[in-house]
Design an enzyme around this catalytic site. Structure first.
Site, PDB file in Angstrom:
ATOM      1  N   TYR A   1      -6.838  -3.331   2.241  1.00  0.00           N
ATOM      2  CA  TYR A   1      -5.239  -3.195   2.196  1.00  0.00           C
ATOM      3  C   TYR A   1      -4.820  -4.055   0.864  1.00  0.00           C
ATOM      4  O   TYR A   1      -4.967  -5.164   0.885  1.00  0.00           O
ATOM      5  CB  TYR A   1      -4.619  -3.959   3.309  1.00  0.00           C
ATOM      6  CG  TYR A   1      -4.947  -3.110   4.340  1.00  0.00           C
ATOM      7  CD1 TYR A   1      -5.359  -1.886   4.753  1.00  0.00           C
ATOM      8  CD2 TYR A   1      -4.495  -3.699   5.896  1.00  0.00           C
ATOM      9  CE1 TYR A   1      -5.740  -1.371   5.839  1.00  0.00           C
ATOM     10  CE2 TYR A   1      -4.986  -3.299   6.991  1.00  0.00           C
ATOM     11  CZ  TYR A   1      -5.489  -1.916   6.884  1.00  0.00           C
ATOM     12  OH  TYR A   1      -5.549  -1.311   8.494  1.00  0.00           O
TER      13      TYR A   1
ATOM     14  N   ASP B   1      -3.044  -7.983  12.139  1.00  0.00           N
ATOM     15  CA  ASP B   1      -4.076  -6.936  11.728  1.00  0.00           C
ATOM     16  C   ASP B   1      -4.058  -6.781  10.143  1.00  0.00           C
ATOM     17  O   ASP B   1      -3.089  -6.314   9.853  1.00  0.00           O
ATOM     18  CB  ASP B   1      -4.005  -5.940  12.556  1.00  0.00           C
ATOM     19  CG  ASP B   1      -4.979  -4.830  12.179  1.00  0.00           C
ATOM     20  OD1 ASP B   1      -6.369  -5.206  12.456  1.00  0.00           O
ATOM     21  OD2 ASP B   1      -4.886  -3.805  11.554  1.00  0.00           O
TER      22      ASP B   1
ATOM     23  N   VAL C   1       0.777  -1.270  -0.065  1.00  0.00           N
ATOM     24  CA  VAL C   1       0.063   0.110  -0.002  1.00  0.00           C
ATOM     25  C   VAL C   1       1.013   1.173   0.086  1.00  0.00           C
ATOM     26  O   VAL C   1       0.494   2.411  -0.724  1.00  0.00           O
ATOM     27  CB  VAL C   1      -0.924  -0.096   1.233  1.00  0.00           C
ATOM     28  CG1 VAL C   1      -1.734   1.326   1.552  1.00  0.00           C
ATOM     29  CG2 VAL C   1      -2.043  -1.227   1.148  1.00  0.00           C
TER      30      VAL C   1
END
Length: 301
Positions: free
Chosen positions: A56, A51, A26
């Site tokens: 994403y 997480d 990203v």
């Protein structure tokens, strides 16, 4: 590595968690093999909290994490994802589909914590009337274990906590050296309610690492620079001399159970893991930081 109990869930979690956004490229190109090595090194270093989210990389982060956790490495990991994904609404059906997709990409039968992603993007009534019931049905079916909510809007998170239907909250850039407004009302309420707390972006979207994200408004960058100048007494070394105190500031806050590291390289990961030794700022330093920016938001809600 330090560990703590994640609110009323009873989950034992590492105080440093691995954030999934950089794993999907990203914030810049990443090599999939390098990502897999990073995940394995994080696990070997004691990190057991990972997480991620469908947004994403459009599911790429989940896919890479699922692949890296093959061969038994999923065991002992507190795996978290979010809903909904790109292109989805926060409606009941879209929420179900989003989580089912995440389960496939992560190659797991159950996701330990499923959070509503950036809940401020939908009306409160939609979250409570559709998104949350969908997650509660998935929990009833054994596909997720606990339910959380993420937002940058602190009053909204407090409103969700008071429903007593969530197990955790996640915010970002609200408990960091130059904006620690989460400590005033949100963190005491979360502690009182037995809510697990996840803190993201303790470097303020790159501001405290001297590399502000390009999308930040000029006014915010300028105000942050003014505040950062007042933190010269904390700098450890150049360059990026505020990274260590920024990480320790969050890791040593007892009301925060997991501080996420968005490591883009294994070197960054190793550096951040080294800060998980139980040492925070000196009491006089902490008092000074609190006094400097008491009640002063950097990012407006």
């Amino acid at each position: 590595m330090e560990y703590t109990t994640f609110g009323r869930t009873g989950l034992r979690v590492s105080k440093l968690g691995l954030g999934g956004a950089p794993l999907a490229g990203v914030f810049g190109p990443t090599d999939e093999r390098e990502v897999e090595k990073m995940i394995h090194e994080a696990i070997d270093g004691g990190i057991n909290f990972i997480d991620t989210a469908p947004r994403y990389g459009g599911g790429e982060s989940e896919r890479r994490i699922g692949r890296a956790l093959r061969g038994g490495k999923r065991n002992g990991i507190v795996l978290t994802s979010k809903a909904t994904g790109p292109g989805d609404t926060f409606g009941y059906a879209d929420t179900i589909r989003s989580v089912e997709r995440s389960l496939r990409l992560l190659e797991t039968d159950v996701i330990d914590l499923l959070q509503i992603h950036d809940a401020e993007q939908a009306p409160f009534e939609t979250i409570v009337g559709e998104t949350l019931p969908a997650l509660e049905k998935l929990r009833e079916d054994g596909k997720i274990r606990f339910i959380g909510v993420s937002s940058r809007v602190l009053p909204l998170l407090m409103r969700f906590i008071k429903l007593n239907r969530f197990d955790s909250i996640q915010f970002y850039a609200r408990y960091m050296l130059i904006d620690h407004t989460a400590k005033d009302e949100l963190l005491p309420l979360a502690t009182e309610s037995g809510i697990g707390v996840i803190n993201g972006s303790v470097l303020g979207l790159g501001l405290l690492a001297d590399t502000p994200a390009p999308f930040l408004e000029r006014a915010i960058v300028e105000e942050a620079a003014h505040r950062i100048e007042q933190l010269r007494f904390l700098r450890k070394r150049e360059p990026h001399g505020l990274v260590e105190p920024a990480m320790r500031f969050s890791l040593s806050q007892p009301a925060i159970h997991v501080t996420l590291t968005g490591a883009a390289t294994r070197d960054v990961l190793r550096t951040n893991m080294a800060f998980c030794d139980g040492k925070g700022l000196k009491p006089e330093e902490l008092e000074r930081v609190y006094a400097l920016f008491q009640g002063k938001k950097l990012f407006q809600e």
